[in-house]
Design a protein around this motif. Structure first.
Motif, short mmCIF file in Angstrom:
data_model
loop_
_atom_site.label_atom_id
_atom_site.label_comp_id
_atom_site.label_asym_id
_atom_site.label_seq_id
_atom_site.Cartn_x
_atom_site.Cartn_y
_atom_site.Cartn_z
N LYS A 257 98.89 6.88 39.44
CA LYS A 257 97.69 6.66 40.25
C LYS A 257 96.58 7.65 39.87
CE LYS A 257 96.82 5.71 45.14
NZ LYS A 257 97.48 5.70 46.45
N TYR B 195 95.20 6.88 36.42
CA TYR B 195 94.31 5.72 36.44
C TYR B 195 92.92 6.10 36.98
CZ TYR B 195 92.55 0.99 37.15
OH TYR B 195 91.78 -0.15 37.09
N ARG B 196 92.93 6.85 38.08
CA ARG B 196 91.65 7.24 38.69
C ARG B 196 90.81 8.09 37.74
NH1 ARG B 196 93.48 8.95 44.80
NH2 ARG B 196 93.70 6.84 45.65
N ARG C 191 91.03 8.03 34.41
CA ARG C 191 90.56 7.13 33.35
C ARG C 191 89.35 6.33 33.81
NH1 ARG C 191 95.07 3.30 32.05
NH2 ARG C 191 96.15 4.54 33.61
#
Lengths: 113, 143
Positions: B33, B36-37, B39
């Protein structure tokens, strides 16, 4: 990974399957595809199948805004199978108020809705 | 020593930039998580720099990324020599509860950036824009 787009029309339902990563560099392709699919006679629902979409930038959200504004009330937008991280972006920005979010979709049910 | 990546500022750079950030996040042990944030945040700001800072201004140039890791944090630094712009001065979108039919389309990327990373800063250094993204390595899954 590049974005792959695969579209089909089933009566009143157009399904746009997205695979890979949706960023600003490829959003225009999706925008064009969405307009083309929604332009088919009798299409009232556009389903974005995001189950294979691993990344979505805000450029993807802007495609949805564009679609909603361009297509108007006559076409419903559905997002199916969004992975948790992508779903988080959609919810954080309030888009789930305007777009139906479902885990899976049933073409017959959508077509008869 | 930092890992670095330098490449021409075009939208084709976004994929390699995300891969660079993903590798740095893995090396720092960020969970899925948080990775992803981070990125997403770097992708959004890089997109703004490429489209507004360079292309719309008729400029060409490079993006330079650095990844710094210490015991507590992973820091990604994105530098460019495009038009000066401080994204932290952008107001948050005030229409997030508004139906899409009535939405403006700007500001979402910076909103996602600010909400996605533990710390986001901007500096203007030696005529360059420097965007700084910080993630805590512990408790990265606290939301």
């Amino acid at each position: 990974m590049a974005l792959e787009i695969s579209s089909t029309v089933h009566g009143s339902v157009a399904v746009i399957e997205l695979s890979g990563e949706l960023d600003a560099g490829v959003a225009q392709r999706l925008r064009d595809e969405t307009v083309a699919m929604a332009g088919h006679d009798g299409v009232r629902t556009v389903v974005f199948d995001m189950s294979e979409l691993t990344f979505m930038a805000s450029a993807g959200l802007r495609v949805l805004v564009f679609a909603k504004q361009k297509l108007g009330q006559g076409v419903e937008l559905v997002i199916a199978g969004a992975q948790p991280a992508v779903a988080e972006t959609i919810e954080l920005t309030g888009f789930h108020h305007s777009v139906d979010m479902v885990e899976t979709y049933d073409l017959d049910a959508l077509g008869n809705a | 020593m930092a890992d670095t990546l330098q490449l021409p500022a075009t939208l084709d750079a976004l994929g390699p930039i995300r891969a660079f950030v993903d590798a740095a996040a893995s090396a720092a042990g960020l969970d899925h998580k948080a990775s992803y944030r981070l990125r997403l945040a770097v992708d959004e700001i890089a997109t703004n720099v490429i489209t507004h800072g360079y292309e719309e201004a008729g400029l060409r140039g490079d993006l330079e990324l650095q990844a710094w890791r210490n015991g507590e944090t992973l820091t990604i630094i994105l530098e460019d020599d495009a038009v000066p712009f401080d994204p932290t001065t952008l107001a948050e979108p005030d229409d997030l509860g508004t139906p899409l039919e009535e939405r403006a389309v700007g500001g979402l990327g910076v909103f996602l950036t600010v909400h996605g990373v533990d710390e986001f800063r901007y500096e203007r250094v030696a005529r360059r824009n420097r965007n700084i993204f910080v993630m805590h390595r512990q408790g990265a899954d606290d939301g």
